[in-house]
Design a protein around this motif. Structure first.
Motif, mmCIF file in Angstrom:
data_model
loop_
_atom_site.group_PDB
_atom_site.id
_atom_site.type_symbol
_atom_site.label_atom_id
_atom_site.label_comp_id
_atom_site.label_asym_id
_atom_site.label_seq_id
_atom_site.Cartn_x
_atom_site.Cartn_y
_atom_site.Cartn_z
ATOM 1 N N TRP A 189 -58.797 -56.998 49.750
ATOM 2 C CA TRP A 189 -60.081 -57.085 49.061
ATOM 3 C C TRP A 189 -61.120 -56.158 49.684
ATOM 4 O O TRP A 189 -61.963 -55.589 48.992
ATOM 5 N N LEU A 190 -61.060 -55.980 51.025
ATOM 6 C CA LEU A 190 -61.985 -55.079 51.692
ATOM 7 C C LEU A 190 -61.701 -53.632 51.315
ATOM 8 O O LEU A 190 -62.625 -52.840 51.064
ATOM 9 N N ASN A 191 -60.430 -53.284 51.240
ATOM 10 C CA ASN A 191 -60.043 -51.939 50.831
ATOM 11 C C ASN A 191 -60.479 -51.655 49.401
ATOM 12 O O ASN A 191 -60.913 -50.552 49.070
ATOM 13 N N MET A 192 -60.391 -52.686 48.523
ATOM 14 C CA MET A 192 -60.799 -52.532 47.132
ATOM 15 C C MET A 192 -62.299 -52.291 47.028
ATOM 16 O O MET A 192 -62.757 -51.427 46.270
ATOM 17 N N ILE A 193 -63.090 -53.044 47.815
ATOM 18 C CA ILE A 193 -64.549 -52.894 47.776
ATOM 19 C C ILE A 193 -64.962 -51.500 48.227
ATOM 20 O O ILE A 193 -65.851 -50.872 47.651
ATOM 21 N N VAL A 194 -64.293 -50.994 49.263
ATOM 22 C CA VAL A 194 -64.665 -49.690 49.823
ATOM 23 C C VAL A 194 -64.213 -48.544 48.913
ATOM 24 O O VAL A 194 -64.917 -47.537 48.772
ATOM 25 N N SER A 195 -63.043 -48.678 48.299
ATOM 26 C CA SER A 195 -62.450 -47.560 47.562
ATOM 27 C C SER A 195 -62.883 -47.485 46.102
ATOM 28 O O SER A 195 -62.824 -46.407 45.503
ATOM 29 N N GLU A 196 -63.307 -48.593 45.514
ATOM 30 C CA GLU A 196 -63.665 -48.601 44.094
ATOM 31 C C GLU A 196 -65.186 -48.530 43.923
ATOM 32 O O GLU A 196 -65.908 -49.418 44.390
ATOM 33 N N PRO A 197 -65.711 -47.490 43.258
ATOM 34 C CA PRO A 197 -67.167 -47.362 43.063
ATOM 35 C C PRO A 197 -67.790 -48.578 42.386
ATOM 36 O O PRO A 197 -68.910 -48.974 42.719
ATOM 37 N N PHE A 198 -67.073 -49.207 41.454
ATOM 38 C CA PHE A 198 -67.607 -50.364 40.739
ATOM 39 C C PHE A 198 -67.916 -51.498 41.713
ATOM 40 O O PHE A 198 -69.013 -52.059 41.718
ATOM 41 N N PHE A 248 -61.499 -62.758 37.051
ATOM 42 C CA PHE A 248 -62.232 -63.533 38.052
ATOM 43 C C PHE A 248 -63.440 -62.756 38.566
ATOM 44 O O PHE A 248 -64.562 -63.283 38.632
ATOM 45 N N PHE A 249 -63.239 -61.484 38.923
ATOM 46 C CA PHE A 249 -64.347 -60.681 39.434
ATOM 47 C C PHE A 249 -65.401 -60.430 38.355
ATOM 48 O O PHE A 249 -66.602 -60.451 38.642
ATOM 49 N N ALA A 250 -64.970 -60.187 37.124
ATOM 50 C CA ALA A 250 -65.915 -59.928 36.047
ATOM 51 C C ALA A 250 -66.825 -61.130 35.813
ATOM 52 O O ALA A 250 -68.052 -60.998 35.705
ATOM 53 N N ASP A 251 -66.243 -62.323 35.750
ATOM 54 C CA ASP A 251 -67.038 -63.532 35.513
ATOM 55 C C ASP A 251 -67.935 -63.856 36.703
ATOM 56 O O ASP A 251 -69.098 -64.230 36.526
ATOM 57 N N GLN A 306 -67.377 -48.468 35.752
ATOM 58 C CA GLN A 306 -66.498 -49.323 34.956
ATOM 59 C C GLN A 306 -65.547 -50.069 35.875
ATOM 60 O O GLN A 306 -65.009 -49.502 36.833
ATOM 61 N N GLN A 307 -65.360 -51.345 35.587
ATOM 62 C CA GLN A 307 -64.442 -52.131 36.400
ATOM 63 C C GLN A 307 -63.037 -51.551 36.305
ATOM 64 O O GLN A 307 -62.535 -51.290 35.209
ATOM 65 N N PRO A 308 -62.378 -51.321 37.431
ATOM 66 C CA PRO A 308 -61.019 -50.766 37.391
ATOM 67 C C PRO A 308 -60.029 -51.759 36.800
ATOM 68 O O PRO A 308 -60.179 -52.971 36.936
ATOM 69 N N VAL A 309 -59.029 -51.227 36.131
ATOM 70 C CA VAL A 309 -58.008 -52.064 35.508
ATOM 71 C C VAL A 309 -56.817 -52.200 36.448
ATOM 72 O O VAL A 309 -56.665 -51.434 37.405
ATOM 73 N N TYR A 310 -55.985 -53.174 36.164
ATOM 74 C CA TYR A 310 -54.733 -53.316 36.898
ATOM 75 C C TYR A 310 -53.846 -52.133 36.537
ATOM 76 O O TYR A 310 -53.583 -51.864 35.353
ATOM 77 N N ASP A 311 -53.391 -51.386 37.542
ATOM 78 C CA ASP A 311 -52.687 -50.133 37.275
ATOM 79 C C ASP A 311 -51.166 -50.260 37.305
ATOM 80 O O ASP A 311 -50.452 -49.257 37.216
ATOM 81 N N GLY A 312 -50.653 -51.485 37.427
ATOM 82 C CA GLY A 312 -49.205 -51.657 37.405
ATOM 83 C C GLY A 312 -48.686 -51.815 35.980
ATOM 84 O O GLY A 312 -49.384 -52.301 35.097
ATOM 85 N N LEU A 313 -47.452 -51.404 35.764
ATOM 86 C CA LEU A 313 -46.837 -51.527 34.438
ATOM 87 C C LEU A 313 -45.781 -52.627 34.399
ATOM 88 O O LEU A 313 -45.341 -53.021 33.311
#
Length: 257
Positions: free
Chosen positions: A8-17, A75-78, A114-121
């Motif tokens: 979660w810390l890596n996500m906060i730092v790496s994602e501009p949103f 969860f994050f959006a809400d 923009q909130q990043p999407v789940y990038d797995g297929l």
């Protein structure tokens, strides 16, 4: 042994949103420390009561959402949406100019990030409309194709972007394949499959899920006339499993039918 950073810390730092929202929320502590020096004791006491109530409310809301939501994106959006409302309310107690500044800040973030999407297929396949049509008409691939039509510029598609890949991991087999068509890249294909994009691709029928049996559509969610309903049912893995009878398809495959 080298410690890996928390996800979660890596996500906060790496994602501009997430980073921009974190910084804007964190700025409240700076403002709060400055306000304590200029506000009257009565206003400080009232502000403290509101802060305690807001903290308890967001804590309860977060716990409930963490249990109910099926994806981290939803969860994050809400949580962020509810947190913004509480922050504006608390800021309004200090000064309406501050509340207006936060409102403008949230508006700028809404427009610029923009909130990043789940990038797995998972086991699903990213398809162009032409590739999908070829797979459906060739007849030498899976009998059933469950296809998600989405556009990753819409909040609903972002919130549910994790659900379809996770379902594909569980239910894909030789008889049932999963595919994804991005109508944000191929908007002209929406009319061919009878999907409404809505105004500015902000509403409409996205995401839409269609089950094909030997190139023939046999089920669709949401149904074509969903716009006549007062509200749309939230998309969950359980809903999609039940609607498309994925458990039955899996059992039939395992029994060799």
């Amino acid at each position: 042994m080298e410690k890996k950073p928390l996800p979660w810390l890596n996500m906060i730092v790496s994602e501009p949103f997430y980073l921009s929202h974190f910084l804007l929320f964190f700025s409240y502590f700076v403002v709060r420390s400055s306000a304590a020096q200029v506000l009257s004791p009565e206003n400080i006491s009232r502000l403290l009561r509101w802060e305690i109530q807001a903290t308890l409310a967001i804590t309860v809301y977060t716990v409930v959402k963490m249990v109910k939501e099926e994806s981290w994106e939803a969860f994050f959006a809400d949580t962020l949406f509810y947190g913004k409302g509480l922050l504006l309310g608390v800021a309004l107690i200090m000064d309406y100019h501050l509340a207006f500044c936060y409102f403008v800040g949230f508006l700028v973030l809404f427009v610029s990030t923009q909130q990043p999407v789940y990038d797995g297929l998972g086991n699903s396949v990213q398809l162009t409309p032409l590739q999908l049509e070829t797979l459906l008409t060739e007849g030498n691939t899976s009998r059933f194709w469950l296809v998600e039509f989405r556009a990753l510029c819409t909040p609903t598609c972002i919130r549910s972007s994790r659900l379809f890949p996770e379902l594909s991991v569980i239910y894909s087999n030789k008889n049932l394949s999963f595919g994804i068509v991005d109508l944000g890249l191929f908007p002209n294909a929406a009319e061919k499959f009878g999907i409404s994009l809505g105004v500015g691709m902000g509403m409409g029928q996205l995401p839409t899920y269609i089950l094909f049996d030997n190139a023939v559509e046999v089920a669709r969610f949401p149904e074509v006339d969903f716009e006549a309903k007062a509200s749309r049912t939230p998309i969950t893995k359980r809903l999609l499993c039940r609607y498309f009878e994925l458990d039955r398809h899996l059992v039939e495959y395992l029994h060799g039918k």
